[in-house]
Design a protein around this motif. Structure first.
Motif, PDB file in Angstrom:
ATOM      1  N   ASP A 124      -3.240  13.851  -7.185  1.00 49.66           N
ATOM      2  CA  ASP A 124      -4.544  13.221  -7.017  1.00 49.66           C
ATOM      3  C   ASP A 124      -4.421  11.698  -7.036  1.00 49.66           C
ATOM      4  O   ASP A 124      -3.558  11.137  -7.729  1.00 49.66           O
ATOM      5  CB  ASP A 124      -5.494  13.629  -8.146  1.00 49.66           C
ATOM      6  CG  ASP A 124      -5.797  15.119  -8.171  1.00 49.66           C
ATOM      7  OD1 ASP A 124      -5.374  15.825  -7.237  1.00 49.66           O
ATOM      8  OD2 ASP A 124      -6.469  15.561  -9.119  1.00 49.66           O
ATOM      9  N   ASN A 125      -5.293  11.019  -6.294  1.00 46.07           N
ATOM     10  CA  ASN A 125      -5.468   9.560  -6.383  1.00 46.07           C
ATOM     11  C   ASN A 125      -4.161   8.793  -6.172  1.00 46.07           C
ATOM     12  O   ASN A 125      -3.820   7.886  -6.940  1.00 46.07           O
ATOM     13  CB  ASN A 125      -6.066   9.189  -7.757  1.00 46.07           C
ATOM     14  CG  ASN A 125      -7.359   9.922  -8.029  1.00 46.07           C
ATOM     15  OD1 ASN A 125      -8.216  10.051  -7.154  1.00 46.07           O
ATOM     16  ND2 ASN A 125      -7.502  10.432  -9.241  1.00 46.07           N
ATOM     17  N   VAL A 126      -3.451   9.152  -5.107  1.00 42.07           N
ATOM     18  CA  VAL A 126      -2.141   8.547  -4.828  1.00 42.07           C
ATOM     19  C   VAL A 126      -2.211   7.486  -3.737  1.00 42.07           C
ATOM     20  O   VAL A 126      -1.569   6.437  -3.823  1.00 42.07           O
ATOM     21  CB  VAL A 126      -1.132   9.654  -4.428  1.00 42.07           C
ATOM     22  CG1 VAL A 126       0.117   9.050  -3.794  1.00 42.07           C
ATOM     23  CG2 VAL A 126      -0.770  10.494  -5.629  1.00 42.07           C
ATOM     24  N   ASP A 158       0.826  -1.214   0.000  1.00 41.59           N
ATOM     25  CA  ASP A 158       0.000   0.000   0.000  1.00 41.59           C
ATOM     26  C   ASP A 158       0.861   1.265   0.000  1.00 41.59           C
ATOM     27  O   ASP A 158       1.999   1.270   0.480  1.00 41.59           O
ATOM     28  CB  ASP A 158      -0.898   0.044   1.245  1.00 41.59           C
ATOM     29  CG  ASP A 158      -2.194  -0.738   1.074  1.00 41.59           C
ATOM     30  OD1 ASP A 158      -2.481  -1.178  -0.057  1.00 41.59           O
ATOM     31  OD2 ASP A 158      -2.917  -0.896   2.079  1.00 41.59           O
ATOM     32  N   THR A 159       0.262   2.335  -0.534  1.00 40.64           N
ATOM     33  CA  THR A 159       0.817   3.672  -0.361  1.00 40.64           C
ATOM     34  C   THR A 159       0.011   4.361   0.734  1.00 40.64           C
ATOM     35  O   THR A 159      -1.211   4.473   0.645  1.00 40.64           O
ATOM     36  CB  THR A 159       0.729   4.488  -1.660  1.00 40.64           C
ATOM     37  OG1 THR A 159       1.550   3.875  -2.656  1.00 40.64           O
ATOM     38  CG2 THR A 159       1.203   5.921  -1.426  1.00 40.64           C
ATOM     39  N   GLY A 179     -15.703   5.183  -5.746  1.00 41.07           N
ATOM     40  CA  GLY A 179     -15.124   5.381  -7.071  1.00 41.07           C
ATOM     41  C   GLY A 179     -15.944   6.272  -7.972  1.00 41.07           C
ATOM     42  O   GLY A 179     -15.444   6.804  -8.958  1.00 41.07           O
ATOM     43  N   GLY A 210     -10.026   3.866  -1.818  1.00 43.48           N
ATOM     44  CA  GLY A 210      -9.109   4.020  -0.691  1.00 43.48           C
ATOM     45  C   GLY A 210      -9.855   4.430   0.572  1.00 43.48           C
ATOM     46  O   GLY A 210     -11.045   4.756   0.532  1.00 43.48           O
ATOM     47  N   ASP A 239      -3.548   4.668  -0.938  1.00 45.43           N
ATOM     48  CA  ASP A 239      -4.496   3.610  -0.591  1.00 45.43           C
ATOM     49  C   ASP A 239      -5.111   3.875   0.777  1.00 45.43           C
ATOM     50  O   ASP A 239      -6.281   3.566   1.010  1.00 45.43           O
ATOM     51  CB  ASP A 239      -3.778   2.249  -0.570  1.00 45.43           C
ATOM     52  CG  ASP A 239      -3.217   1.866  -1.921  1.00 45.43           C
ATOM     53  OD1 ASP A 239      -4.014   1.551  -2.815  1.00 45.43           O
ATOM     54  OD2 ASP A 239      -1.979   1.909  -2.068  1.00 45.43           O
ATOM     55  N   LYS A 266      -6.981   7.172  -3.555  1.00 43.66           N
ATOM     56  CA  LYS A 266      -7.422   6.458  -4.752  1.00 43.66           C
ATOM     57  C   LYS A 266      -8.901   6.098  -4.609  1.00 43.66           C
ATOM     58  O   LYS A 266      -9.404   5.959  -3.488  1.00 43.66           O
ATOM     59  CB  LYS A 266      -6.622   5.166  -4.911  1.00 43.66           C
ATOM     60  CG  LYS A 266      -5.129   5.344  -5.123  1.00 43.66           C
ATOM     61  CD  LYS A 266      -4.437   3.990  -5.158  1.00 43.66           C
ATOM     62  CE  LYS A 266      -2.931   4.133  -5.312  1.00 43.66           C
ATOM     63  NZ  LYS A 266      -2.239   2.814  -5.264  1.00 43.66           N
TER      64      LYS A 266
END
Length: 295
Positions: free
Chosen positions: A142-144, A77-78, A269, A175, A146, A172
């Motif tokens: 954006d959307n980096v 994961d980030t 999402g 996320g 988890d 994300k």
């Protein structure tokens, strides 16, 4: 209430000083920022010492929960840690992500960033980085992420709505976050609410629990849950700095409550309608009350 930038400057100055204090001094006050109590140790923070990934040098005793315990972090994961301080939550998160994951700590106090980077180097963590910036204007695309974690930090930011919008932006789709914070039930006495030092110490910067949760729903987060809740008791010797003896008695016997809550929610999402808060549907899976013996 003071202007946003003025409050940010107060917090930045206070936390620069905190970086030079010892853990015991920080933990015996309100988030390390106000006059320590001679009666109680550990007013807000939970004990990290048995947590895997814990780094003692990075633990400044500033938290009010254990968000990483509930964050459902997976290998690879980030993870973004908001208000990363000397890096402790980042290092705990890194234990969960493994070497294949990535952890980004964000803090706006340069000395904290410096301490965190030194600690990361000592630990040999090449996948943990620390970025200087405001959490209401994150230096992240954006959307980096988890997962987002944060420990007793959102309550320090004047514009909480903006922070929550930033959290939604950098996560994300699908996320989630797990954040620990200080919230209120009922109104604080004016002397506590308005004092700059108490603002830097988390309590006066806190907002009503229902308002805090509704901000998250308004931004579009879903599956909101209170993962843990516990009351915060401020000792009389700290309250006495702001209130008269009679006001302290009234405060302690009134309906006002100060709580640490750990909150989980997910980013959907696709666009969804805003949801109205229903506290009965998001009650804590692990809650503490004054008589439960778990605090």
């Amino acid at each position: 209430m003071k202007k946003e930038q003025e409050l940010k400057n107060i917090v930045k100055e206070r936390y620069a000083k905190i970086a030079e204090q010892g853990k015991a001094e920080n933990a015996s006050s309100c988030c390390g920022a106000t006059t320590p109590s001679n009666k109680v140790y550990n007013i807000m923070m939970d004990d990290y010492s048995e947590t895997q990934g814990y780094a003692e040098e990075a633990d400044l005793g500033l938290g009010c929960g254990l968000p990483t315990q509930f964050a459902k972090i997976k290998k690879g994961d980030t993870v973004i840690d908001l208000g990363s301080g000397a890096g402790n939550d980042c290092f705990v998160a890194r234990h969960e992500t493994g070497a294949e994951g990535k952890v980004i700590g964000i803090d706006f106090t340069p000395i904290m960033i410096q301490k965190a980077r030194i600690n990361a180097e000592k630990l040999g963590y090449n996948n943990v980085e620390f970025r200087t910036g405001d959490i209401d204007d994150m230096p992240v695309s954006d959307n980096v992420a988890d997962v987002i974690v944060s420990n007793c930090v959102l309550n320090l930011v004047p514009n909480k709505k903006k922070v929550i919008a930033e959290m939604y932006r950098v996560l994300k789709p699908g996320g989630h976050f797990s954040v620990s914070d200080i919230v209120l039930v009922g109104a604080l006495p004016d002397a506590l609410r308005e004092d700059a030092e108490m603002y830097a110490g988390c309590v006066a910067g806190a907002i009503q629990k229902e308002d805090y949760l509704q901000l998250m729903l308004d931004e579009g987060f879903q599956n909101l849950k209170i993962q843990k809740e516990k009351p915060i008791v401020i000792p009389d010797d700290i309250l006495g700095k702001y209130l008269s003896e009679e006001e302290v008695r009234t405060f302690n016997t009134g309906e006002t409550g100060i709580f640490s809550i750990t909150v989980y929610a997910e980013k959907k999402g696709t666009t969804q309608e805003k949801t109205k808060l229903n506290l009965s549907e998001i009650q804590a899976g692990s809650s503490c009350t004054p008589n439960s013996g778990c605090c």
